[in-house]
Design a protein around this motif. Structure first.
Motif, PDB file in Angstrom:
ATOM      1  N   GLN A 169       1.713   6.469  -6.732  1.00  0.00           N
ATOM      2  CA  GLN A 169       0.453   7.642  -7.258  1.00  0.00           C
ATOM      3  C   GLN A 169       0.932   9.053  -7.232  1.00  0.00           C
ATOM      4  O   GLN A 169       0.603   9.774  -7.926  1.00  0.00           O
ATOM      5  CB  GLN A 169      -0.608   7.384  -6.228  1.00  0.00           C
ATOM      6  CG  GLN A 169      -1.772   8.303  -6.635  1.00  0.00           C
ATOM      7  CD  GLN A 169      -2.939   8.256  -5.663  1.00  0.00           C
ATOM      8  OE1 GLN A 169      -2.984   7.289  -4.703  1.00  0.00           O
ATOM      9  NE2 GLN A 169      -4.001   9.035  -5.925  1.00  0.00           N
ATOM     10  N   ALA A 170       1.978   9.083  -5.941  1.00  0.00           N
ATOM     11  CA  ALA A 170       2.475  10.622  -6.085  1.00  0.00           C
ATOM     12  C   ALA A 170       3.292  10.930  -7.271  1.00  0.00           C
ATOM     13  O   ALA A 170       3.303  11.932  -7.684  1.00  0.00           O
ATOM     14  CB  ALA A 170       3.115  10.664  -4.653  1.00  0.00           C
ATOM     15  N   GLU A 178       1.253  11.550 -10.245  1.00  0.00           N
ATOM     16  CA  GLU A 178       0.778  12.790 -10.175  1.00  0.00           C
ATOM     17  C   GLU A 178       1.925  13.961 -10.406  1.00  0.00           C
ATOM     18  O   GLU A 178       1.471  14.964 -11.499  1.00  0.00           O
ATOM     19  CB  GLU A 178       0.003  13.033  -8.697  1.00  0.00           C
ATOM     20  CG  GLU A 178      -1.132  12.259  -8.700  1.00  0.00           C
ATOM     21  CD  GLU A 178      -1.792  12.422  -7.299  1.00  0.00           C
ATOM     22  OE1 GLU A 178      -1.376  12.896  -6.491  1.00  0.00           O
ATOM     23  OE2 GLU A 178      -2.954  11.847  -7.071  1.00  0.00           O
ATOM     24  N   MET A 190       0.855  -1.278  -0.180  1.00  0.00           N
ATOM     25  CA  MET A 190      -0.152   0.044  -0.140  1.00  0.00           C
ATOM     26  C   MET A 190       0.776   1.180   0.025  1.00  0.00           C
ATOM     27  O   MET A 190       0.459   2.197  -0.649  1.00  0.00           O
ATOM     28  CB  MET A 190      -0.997  -0.042   1.146  1.00  0.00           C
ATOM     29  CG  MET A 190      -2.093  -1.103   1.325  1.00  0.00           C
ATOM     30  SD  MET A 190      -3.162  -0.941  -0.281  1.00  0.00           S
ATOM     31  CE  MET A 190      -3.999   0.441   0.279  1.00  0.00           C
ATOM     32  N   ALA A 191       1.771   1.239   0.816  1.00  0.00           N
ATOM     33  CA  ALA A 191       2.821   2.556   0.761  1.00  0.00           C
ATOM     34  C   ALA A 191       3.476   2.685  -0.295  1.00  0.00           C
ATOM     35  O   ALA A 191       3.790   3.758  -0.952  1.00  0.00           O
ATOM     36  CB  ALA A 191       3.880   2.311   1.938  1.00  0.00           C
ATOM     37  N   GLN A 192       4.087   1.388  -1.214  1.00  0.00           N
ATOM     38  CA  GLN A 192       4.422   1.501  -2.732  1.00  0.00           C
ATOM     39  C   GLN A 192       3.610   2.062  -3.653  1.00  0.00           C
ATOM     40  O   GLN A 192       3.886   2.937  -4.401  1.00  0.00           O
ATOM     41  CB  GLN A 192       5.009   0.072  -2.832  1.00  0.00           C
ATOM     42  CG  GLN A 192       6.149  -0.243  -2.158  1.00  0.00           C
ATOM     43  CD  GLN A 192       6.658  -1.613  -2.659  1.00  0.00           C
ATOM     44  OE1 GLN A 192       5.789  -2.484  -3.019  1.00  0.00           O
ATOM     45  NE2 GLN A 192       8.156  -1.985  -2.431  1.00  0.00           N
ATOM     46  N   ALA A 193       2.063   1.576  -3.396  1.00  0.00           N
ATOM     47  CA  ALA A 193       1.086   2.328  -4.304  1.00  0.00           C
ATOM     48  C   ALA A 193       1.059   3.557  -4.139  1.00  0.00           C
ATOM     49  O   ALA A 193       0.883   4.193  -4.997  1.00  0.00           O
ATOM     50  CB  ALA A 193      -0.156   1.540  -4.028  1.00  0.00           C
ATOM     51  N   LYS A 194       1.029   4.013  -2.871  1.00  0.00           N
ATOM     52  CA  LYS A 194       0.845   5.481  -2.577  1.00  0.00           C
ATOM     53  C   LYS A 194       1.971   6.238  -3.080  1.00  0.00           C
ATOM     54  O   LYS A 194       1.691   7.273  -3.810  1.00  0.00           O
ATOM     55  CB  LYS A 194       0.731   5.577  -1.158  1.00  0.00           C
ATOM     56  CG  LYS A 194       0.160   7.166  -0.826  1.00  0.00           C
ATOM     57  CD  LYS A 194      -0.029   7.233   0.664  1.00  0.00           C
ATOM     58  CE  LYS A 194      -0.647   8.439   0.947  1.00  0.00           C
ATOM     59  NZ  LYS A 194      -1.030   8.764   2.412  1.00  0.00           N
ATOM     60  N   GLU A 195       3.214   5.639  -3.144  1.00  0.00           N
ATOM     61  CA  GLU A 195       4.361   6.407  -3.402  1.00  0.00           C
ATOM     62  C   GLU A 195       4.115   6.427  -5.079  1.00  0.00           C
ATOM     63  O   GLU A 195       4.431   7.808  -5.696  1.00  0.00           O
ATOM     64  CB  GLU A 195       5.415   5.766  -3.202  1.00  0.00           C
ATOM     65  CG  GLU A 195       6.889   6.266  -3.600  1.00  0.00           C
ATOM     66  CD  GLU A 195       8.077   5.573  -3.255  1.00  0.00           C
ATOM     67  OE1 GLU A 195       9.017   5.518  -3.892  1.00  0.00           O
ATOM     68  OE2 GLU A 195       8.125   4.918  -2.123  1.00  0.00           O
TER      69      GLU A 195
END
Length: 114
Positions: free
Chosen positions: A22-23, A26, A15-20
């Motif tokens: 996504q950032a 963007e 989840m942390a990798q996915a959030k990173e």
């Protein structure tokens, strides 16, 4: 199967990798929006500037081609310049986005964001 909390730790890491990711996507999209590409036709008689998002920012037509008899030629040159600019902007945008996805082994042609 899940043994203890080890599996949950892996999920949290994913989840942390996915959030990173996504950032990063963007940020890359913001850079793409700021990119500008030029297009031209008729050996530079018609030129344009297009953003990475496909917005036409500028159009320049050499006054030497203004003649009522050449109306269709001018229209064709404008279309050709815009097409050239859009293709160049798309190429720049693709190169910028590929920096983010490098090493992810995504399938060919997969577009981000998902």
């Amino acid at each position: 199967m899940l043994k203890g909390l080890g599996g949950l730790g892996d999920m949290a890491k994913m989840m942390a990798q996915a959030k990173e990711m996504q950032a990063k996507v963007e940020a890359a999209q913001e850079r793409v929006a700021e990119l500008e590409a030029n297009g031209e036709a008729g050996a530079g008689l018609v030129t344009c500037t297009i953003t990475g998002k496909g917005e036409v920012k500028a159009l320049n037509i050499d006054p030497s081609i203004f003649s009522p008899a050449d109306k269709e030629v001018v229209e064709d040159l404008i279309i050709a310049a815009l097409k050239d600019g859009k293709e160049n902007a798309d190429r720049l945008a693709k190169a910028e986005m590929s920096k983010v996805t490098e090493g992810l082994n995504l399938p060919e042609g997969m577009k981000l964001p998902f």
